[in-house]
Write a protein that holds these residues in place. Structure first.
Motif, PDB file in Angstrom:
ATOM      1  N   LEU A  71       0.840  -1.207   0.000  1.00 10.25           N
ATOM      2  CA  LEU A  71       0.000   0.000   0.000  1.00 10.25           C
ATOM      3  C   LEU A  71       0.870   1.250   0.000  1.00 10.25           C
ATOM      4  CD1 LEU A  71      -2.915   1.246   0.397  1.00 10.25           C
ATOM      5  CD2 LEU A  71      -2.400   1.248   2.842  1.00 10.25           C
ATOM      6  N   GLN A  72       0.544   2.189  -0.875  1.00 12.23           N
ATOM      7  CA  GLN A  72       1.267   3.464  -0.857  1.00 12.23           C
ATOM      8  C   GLN A  72       0.790   4.292   0.328  1.00 12.23           C
ATOM      9  OE1 GLN A  72       1.569   5.701  -4.520  1.00 12.23           O
ATOM     10  NE2 GLN A  72       1.864   7.618  -3.426  1.00 12.23           N
ATOM     11  N   VAL A  73       1.736   4.714   1.146  1.00 13.76           N
ATOM     12  CA  VAL A  73       1.401   5.525   2.318  1.00 13.76           C
ATOM     13  C   VAL A  73       2.109   6.870   2.189  1.00 13.76           C
ATOM     14  CG1 VAL A  73       1.472   5.653   4.828  1.00 13.76           C
ATOM     15  CG2 VAL A  73       1.233   3.433   3.713  1.00 13.76           C
ATOM     16  N   ASP A  74       1.326   7.936   2.159  1.00 18.62           N
ATOM     17  CA  ASP A  74       1.895   9.287   2.094  1.00 18.62           C
ATOM     18  C   ASP A  74       1.799   9.912   3.472  1.00 18.62           C
ATOM     19  OD1 ASP A  74       2.079   8.916  -0.661  1.00 18.62           O
ATOM     20  OD2 ASP A  74       0.122   9.814  -1.039  1.00 18.62           O
ATOM     21  N   VAL A  75       2.934  10.257   4.039  1.00 15.43           N
ATOM     22  CA  VAL A  75       2.929  10.907   5.349  1.00 15.43           C
ATOM     23  C   VAL A  75       3.344  12.357   5.171  1.00 15.43           C
ATOM     24  CG1 VAL A  75       3.793  10.844   7.710  1.00 15.43           C
ATOM     25  CG2 VAL A  75       3.597   8.727   6.404  1.00 15.43           C
ATOM     26  N   ARG A  76       2.513  13.262   5.678  1.00 17.10           N
ATOM     27  CA  ARG A  76       2.847  14.689   5.608  1.00 17.10           C
ATOM     28  C   ARG A  76       3.303  15.153   6.975  1.00 17.10           C
ATOM     29  NH1 ARG A  76       1.617  17.959   0.974  1.00 17.10           N
ATOM     30  NH2 ARG A  76       2.392  19.648   2.275  1.00 17.10           N
ATOM     31  N   LEU A  77       4.452  15.822   7.013  1.00 13.90           N
ATOM     32  CA  LEU A  77       5.013  16.318   8.264  1.00 13.90           C
ATOM     33  C   LEU A  77       4.670  17.788   8.384  1.00 13.90           C
ATOM     34  CD1 LEU A  77       8.527  14.693   7.710  1.00 13.90           C
ATOM     35  CD2 LEU A  77       6.447  13.642   8.595  1.00 13.90           C
ATOM     36  N   ILE A  78       3.947  18.107   9.438  1.00 16.11           N
ATOM     37  CA  ILE A  78       3.336  19.431   9.528  1.00 16.11           C
ATOM     38  C   ILE A  78       3.582  20.043  10.899  1.00 16.11           C
ATOM     39  CG2 ILE A  78       1.062  20.568   9.618  1.00 16.11           C
ATOM     40  CD1 ILE A  78       1.721  19.855   6.785  1.00 16.11           C
ATOM     41  N   TYR A 113      -6.793  20.033   4.296  1.00 23.90           N
ATOM     42  CA  TYR A 113      -6.196  19.894   2.970  1.00 23.90           C
ATOM     43  C   TYR A 113      -5.956  18.429   2.627  1.00 23.90           C
ATOM     44  CZ  TYR A 113      -2.253  19.261  -0.129  1.00 23.90           C
ATOM     45  OH  TYR A 113      -1.427  18.802  -1.115  1.00 23.90           O
ATOM     46  N   PHE A 114      -5.440  17.700   3.626  1.00 27.25           N
ATOM     47  CA  PHE A 114      -4.996  16.342   3.361  1.00 27.25           C
ATOM     48  C   PHE A 114      -6.148  15.341   3.375  1.00 27.25           C
ATOM     49  CE2 PHE A 114      -1.099  13.484   4.216  1.00 27.25           C
ATOM     50  CZ  PHE A 114      -0.820  13.480   2.862  1.00 27.25           C
ATOM     51  N   THR A 115      -7.316  15.768   3.802  1.00 27.45           N
ATOM     52  CA  THR A 115      -8.486  14.886   3.765  1.00 27.45           C
ATOM     53  C   THR A 115      -9.115  14.902   2.374  1.00 27.45           C
ATOM     54  OG1 THR A 115      -8.920  15.163   6.121  1.00 27.45           O
ATOM     55  CG2 THR A 115     -10.779  14.500   4.769  1.00 27.45           C
ATOM     56  N   GLY A 116      -8.947  16.032   1.664  1.00 24.07           N
ATOM     57  CA  GLY A 116      -9.529  16.102   0.328  1.00 24.07           C
ATOM     58  C   GLY A 116     -11.031  16.196   0.381  1.00 24.07           C
ATOM     59  N   SER A 117     -11.738  15.744  -0.676  1.00 22.97           N
ATOM     60  CA  SER A 117     -11.133  15.253  -1.905  1.00 22.97           C
ATOM     61  C   SER A 117     -10.520  16.411  -2.694  1.00 22.97           C
ATOM     62  CB  SER A 117     -12.188  14.574  -2.777  1.00 22.97           C
ATOM     63  OG  SER A 117     -13.153  15.545  -3.187  1.00 22.97           O
ATOM     64  N   LYS A 118      -9.853  16.037  -3.737  1.00 21.21           N
ATOM     65  CA  LYS A 118      -9.271  17.032  -4.615  1.00 21.21           C
ATOM     66  C   LYS A 118     -10.352  18.009  -5.105  1.00 21.21           C
ATOM     67  CE  LYS A 118      -6.698  16.984  -8.882  1.00 21.21           C
ATOM     68  NZ  LYS A 118      -6.191  16.131  -9.952  1.00 21.21           N
ATOM     69  N   THR A 119     -11.487  17.467  -5.485  1.00 23.21           N
ATOM     70  CA  THR A 119     -12.577  18.315  -5.983  1.00 23.21           C
ATOM     71  C   THR A 119     -13.091  19.247  -4.891  1.00 23.21           C
ATOM     72  OG1 THR A 119     -13.225  16.391  -7.250  1.00 23.21           O
ATOM     73  CG2 THR A 119     -14.730  18.251  -7.271  1.00 23.21           C
ATOM     74  N   HIS A 120     -13.281  18.685  -3.703  1.00 26.26           N
ATOM     75  CA  HIS A 120     -13.764  19.502  -2.591  1.00 26.26           C
ATOM     76  C   HIS A 120     -12.780  20.639  -2.320  1.00 26.26           C
ATOM     77  CE1 HIS A 120     -15.695  20.315   1.324  1.00 26.26           C
ATOM     78  NE2 HIS A 120     -14.470  20.468   1.784  1.00 26.26           N
ATOM     79  N   ASN A 121     -11.484  20.318  -2.287  1.00 21.19           N
ATOM     80  CA  ASN A 121     -10.479  21.339  -2.002  1.00 21.19           C
ATOM     81  C   ASN A 121     -10.448  22.402  -3.090  1.00 21.19           C
ATOM     82  OD1 ASN A 121      -9.858  19.996   0.297  1.00 21.19           O
ATOM     83  ND2 ASN A 121      -7.832  19.311  -0.346  1.00 21.19           N
ATOM     84  N   THR A 122     -10.567  21.965  -4.329  1.00 19.67           N
ATOM     85  CA  THR A 122     -10.571  22.924  -5.424  1.00 19.67           C
ATOM     86  C   THR A 122     -11.726  23.900  -5.245  1.00 19.67           C
ATOM     87  OG1 THR A 122      -9.656  21.251  -6.874  1.00 19.67           O
ATOM     88  CG2 THR A 122     -10.637  23.147  -7.936  1.00 19.67           C
ATOM     89  N   GLN A 123     -12.896  23.360  -4.922  1.00 22.46           N
ATOM     90  CA  GLN A 123     -14.071  24.218  -4.757  1.00 22.46           C
ATOM     91  C   GLN A 123     -13.909  25.137  -3.545  1.00 22.46           C
ATOM     92  OE1 GLN A 123     -17.497  21.648  -4.660  1.00 22.46           O
ATOM     93  NE2 GLN A 123     -17.266  21.035  -6.795  1.00 22.46           N
ATOM     94  N   LEU A 124     -13.339  24.576  -2.475  1.00 23.07           N
ATOM     95  CA  LEU A 124     -13.165  25.366  -1.256  1.00 23.07           C
ATOM     96  C   LEU A 124     -12.198  26.527  -1.497  1.00 23.07           C
ATOM     97  CD1 LEU A 124     -13.980  25.069   1.854  1.00 23.07           C
ATOM     98  CD2 LEU A 124     -11.619  24.376   2.156  1.00 23.07           C
ATOM     99  N   ARG A 125     -11.113  26.245  -2.191  1.00 23.06           N
ATOM    100  CA  ARG A 125     -10.116  27.287  -2.445  1.00 23.06           C
ATOM    101  C   ARG A 125     -10.642  28.320  -3.419  1.00 23.06           C
ATOM    102  NH1 ARG A 125      -4.422  24.053  -2.657  1.00 23.06           N
ATOM    103  NH2 ARG A 125      -4.633  23.050  -0.640  1.00 23.06           N
ATOM    104  N   VAL A 133      -6.151  29.794   0.695  1.00 19.25           N
ATOM    105  CA  VAL A 133      -6.068  28.668   1.622  1.00 19.25           C
ATOM    106  C   VAL A 133      -5.040  27.673   1.104  1.00 19.25           C
ATOM    107  CG1 VAL A 133      -7.331  26.736   2.639  1.00 19.25           C
ATOM    108  CG2 VAL A 133      -8.510  28.896   2.229  1.00 19.25           C
ATOM    109  N   ASN A 134      -4.112  27.289   1.935  1.00 13.97           N
ATOM    110  CA  ASN A 134      -3.245  26.167   1.593  1.00 13.97           C
ATOM    111  C   ASN A 134      -3.111  25.266   2.820  1.00 13.97           C
ATOM    112  OD1 ASN A 134      -1.331  27.328   3.285  1.00 13.97           O
ATOM    113  ND2 ASN A 134      -0.271  28.352   1.607  1.00 13.97           N
ATOM    114  N   GLU A 135      -2.177  24.301   2.767  1.00 12.34           N
ATOM    115  CA  GLU A 135      -2.119  23.347   3.874  1.00 12.34           C
ATOM    116  C   GLU A 135      -1.491  23.915   5.145  1.00 12.34           C
ATOM    117  OE1 GLU A 135      -0.580  23.298   0.887  1.00 12.34           O
ATOM    118  OE2 GLU A 135       0.744  21.551   0.791  1.00 12.34           O
ATOM    119  N   TYR A 136      -1.040  25.177   5.085  1.00 17.23           N
ATOM    120  CA  TYR A 136      -0.381  25.751   6.247  1.00 17.23           C
ATOM    121  C   TYR A 136      -1.198  26.829   6.956  1.00 17.23           C
ATOM    122  CZ  TYR A 136       3.502  23.400   4.014  1.00 17.23           C
ATOM    123  OH  TYR A 136       4.289  22.453   3.443  1.00 17.23           O
TER     124      TYR A 136
END
Length: 593
Positions: free
Chosen positions: A247-254, A265-277, A287-290
């Motif tokens: 399984l591909q596991v992406d870990v973001r260090l924040i 940001y990291f929950t997504g979905s991509k579409t939801h984030n696009t609309q939110l931004r 809005v970004n992940e920081y």
DNA sequence: GCCGTTTTCGGCCCGACTGTTTTCAGTCG
């Protein structure tokens, strides 16, 4: 053509356009509409008939024309033209990790590569590294991606992925380097299968970053064919991606102050984030992940905001908090702005267990044990449904067995009152749509679940007819796992879901959401449509052992994803209410005779 | 291709990472 098929055709047009080198915004227009169409409750044919296609968000003159053509003829001239121009094998090449439309086109135009085999050959011969923008590393990565594609579907069942993600979360927590570790991404949103796990690791100080990176890399699988190396997909200062048990596991260090923005940001979905931004931008924010920046600084100064929680973040943008399950870009942002997000069903709303098997047929627990387990968990009732005679492989009950079981049910009901066992069956739906017990036997039961277990391969029209006939049988209370799919193993059989939903609504039959993690049948999109038509949904673990109790929680997640509240769900009824529900169904049957 | 709280034309979310490059394009999520 059904909506689903039209959505697939539009999505395919988008992919072909990408490969044709079309402007990315044009391809996205088709992608957006494909998604919107999939979530649509109304058939496109009806919308077209009423001249309302342009009301679908993202549909303009051109795409409305394509949809109209697909509705009328089942084909699209534009799609056919693209199909002729672009070799079909490129679609597979585009699916390779690290290969996008630009690279796929370069391979096609310079080396004439249109198949995975040809691509593999070209990499081995060293031809690919000679191309502009490619090098030796590209060849190596492409070869690994081809190999991965051939040996794995790349997808995992929800429960398996959740377990693996949980292990990684625990390992990071144990390290003591992170005050907060969260599983985000599609797992948090409750997708039925997932391609990767996204984990958010929130550190308290920058000094934690190097050991954290080392820890995560250490969790990666050994690299195939390269002893001593680990399967690390990417490693940077803020993001480490590894493969673990496939399984591909992406870990973001924040950093801590960005935890809420990062989780969102990291929950997504991509579409939801696009609309939110996009909304944020319209309001003058970024809005970004920081952080959230901008806003109405009086002197025009940029200010940075670090929301304490996701609730804060959404509130800043004038929105109610959106539950993760709803973040698929299907109208949730608009609903959040207008304060009309639904009250979603929760596990604590479930009052009873529906669709259970015991040692009477192929279950692992006796009826007595099952009752005890239910009572321990605070449930008020169970709806017993062992298999019927056609399911001989599963020890289906004969009418005589069923009568003996009825006596057992009666005795247990006396012993455990007020806990209640409702006596029913999971009756096979035969190829002709009939149920496999005589009417007189079915009449004696509290409820009847109908299910297809045999003759799974059938033309679509015939399969639809079969289901509709079963639904029209006045004995039927609940239609079980309608597609028969087994995720990542077996496609369900094809049936016309719009006709089946219409039949369920007409006859007042409930629709099961089978919440075994290998089934999740039907999926949340269809459940959402069913609820919109007033069809009651029964969230059923199809319990064969104690595991089934855990599956109910997964079913609850899927029901939430389908925007369902307690009022949509059959087993959120109390013991008295469901008793009444079943009685009314039987009453209606008598009246209709 | 679509769309309009600033717009009928000029935008369209935003940032991280990689590899192939000497400053950035492509891909991914």
């Amino acid at each position: 053509m059904e909506n689903r098929e039209i959505a697939a055709a539009l999505a395919l047009i988008a992919v072909y356009k990408e490969l044709a080198g079309e402007n990315a915004f044009k391809t996205r227009a088709f992608e957006n509409v494909a998604r919107a169409v999939e979530g649509l409750a109304e058939p496109l044919a009806a919308l077209k008939g009423q001249g309302r296609l342009r009301e679908i968000p993202g549909v303009g003159e051109s795409i409305a024309g394509v949809i109209a053509e697909l509705v009328d003829t089942g084909a699209s001239a534009e799609l056919e033209k693209l199909r002729k121009e672009i070799p079909g094998g490129l679609l597979e090449i585009l699916e390779l990790q690290g290969v996008g439309p630009k690279k796929a086109r370069a391979l096609w135009h310079t080396l004439g590569i249109t198949t995975l085999d040809a691509l593999e050959e070209a990499c081995r011969s060293g031809a690919v590294r000679e191309l502009d923008g490619f090098g030796a590393k590209s060849e190596e990565k492409i070869l690994a991606a081809v190999e991965f594609k051939r040996t794995s579907s790349g997808f995992f069942l929800y429960d398996r992925a959740y377990e693996l993600a949980g292990e990684i979360k625990e390992r990071i927590e144990e390290s003591g380097l992170c005050p907060l570790v969260e599983v985000a991404g599609s797992l948090r949103r409750g997708k039925d299968t997932v391609k990767d796990a996204d984990i958010l690791a929130v550190f308290a100080s920058e000094e934690s970053v190097p050991p954290l990176r080392k820890l995560i890399v250490g969790l990666a699988d050994p690299k195939p064919g390269k002893p001593g190396e680990r399967d690390v997909i990417g490693e940077g200062d803020t993001k480490v991606s590894v493969r673990r048990r496939g399984l591909q596991v992406d870990v973001r260090l924040i950093p801590k102050k960005s935890a809420a923005c990062a989780l969102q940001y990291f929950t997504g979905s991509k579409t939801h984030n696009t609309q939110l931004r996009s909304l944020a931008k319209a309001l003058g924010y970024k809005v970004n992940e920081y952080e959230i920046s901008g806003g109405s600084g009086e002197a025009g100064e940029k200010k940075s905001m670090f929301p304490e929680s996701e609730e804060d973040l959404y509130r800043t943008l004038g929105l109610d908090w959106v539950p993760p399950e709803l973040r698929e870009g299907e109208g949730e942002i608009e609903a959040a702005r207008e304060h009309r997000l639904p009250r979603l069903v929760a596990l604590s709303d479930f009052r009873g267990l529906i669709h259970c098997h015991t040692t009477g047929s192929d279950g692992a627990l006796s009826l007595g044990e099952l009752v005890a387990e239910c009572r321990t968990r605070g449930l008020e009732y169970l709806c017993l449904s062992d298999h019927s005679p056609s399911a001989a492989y599963a020890g289906g009950l004969s009418p005589e067995d069923l009568a003996r079981q009825a006596a057992e049910v009666e005795a247990l009901n006396k012993a455990h009152a007020p806990f209640r066992i409702f006596h029913g069956t999971e009756s096979d739906i035969r190829a002709d749509g009939s149920l496999d017990y005589p009417a007189a036997v079915l009449d004696r039961l509290d409820f009847v679940i109908g299910a297809v277990h045999s003759r799974l391969v059938m033309p679509k029209a015939e399969a639809t007819e079969r289901l509709c006939r079963a639904i029209a049988d006045p004995h039927l209370t609940i239609l079980a796992h309608p597609s028969g799919r087994l995720l990542l193993q077996r496609e369900g059989y094809e049936y016309d879901s719009e006709r089946v939903l219409a039949a369920l609504a007409e006859h007042g039959v409930a629709l099961e959401h089978n919440c075994h993690p290998a089934r999740f049948d039907p999926d949340w999109r269809l459940l959402k449509k069913a609820a919109a038509l007033g069809i009651v949904v029964s969230v059923d673990p199809d319990l064969h052992s104690s595991d089934g109790f855990d599956h109910l929680a997964l079913g609850c997640l899927m029901a939430r994803k389908a925007w369902l509240g307690p009022r949509h769900v059959l087993n959120c009824l109390s013991r008295e209410e469901i008793d009444e529900y079943f009685k009314k169904r039987k009453e209606r049957r008598r009246v209709r005779r």
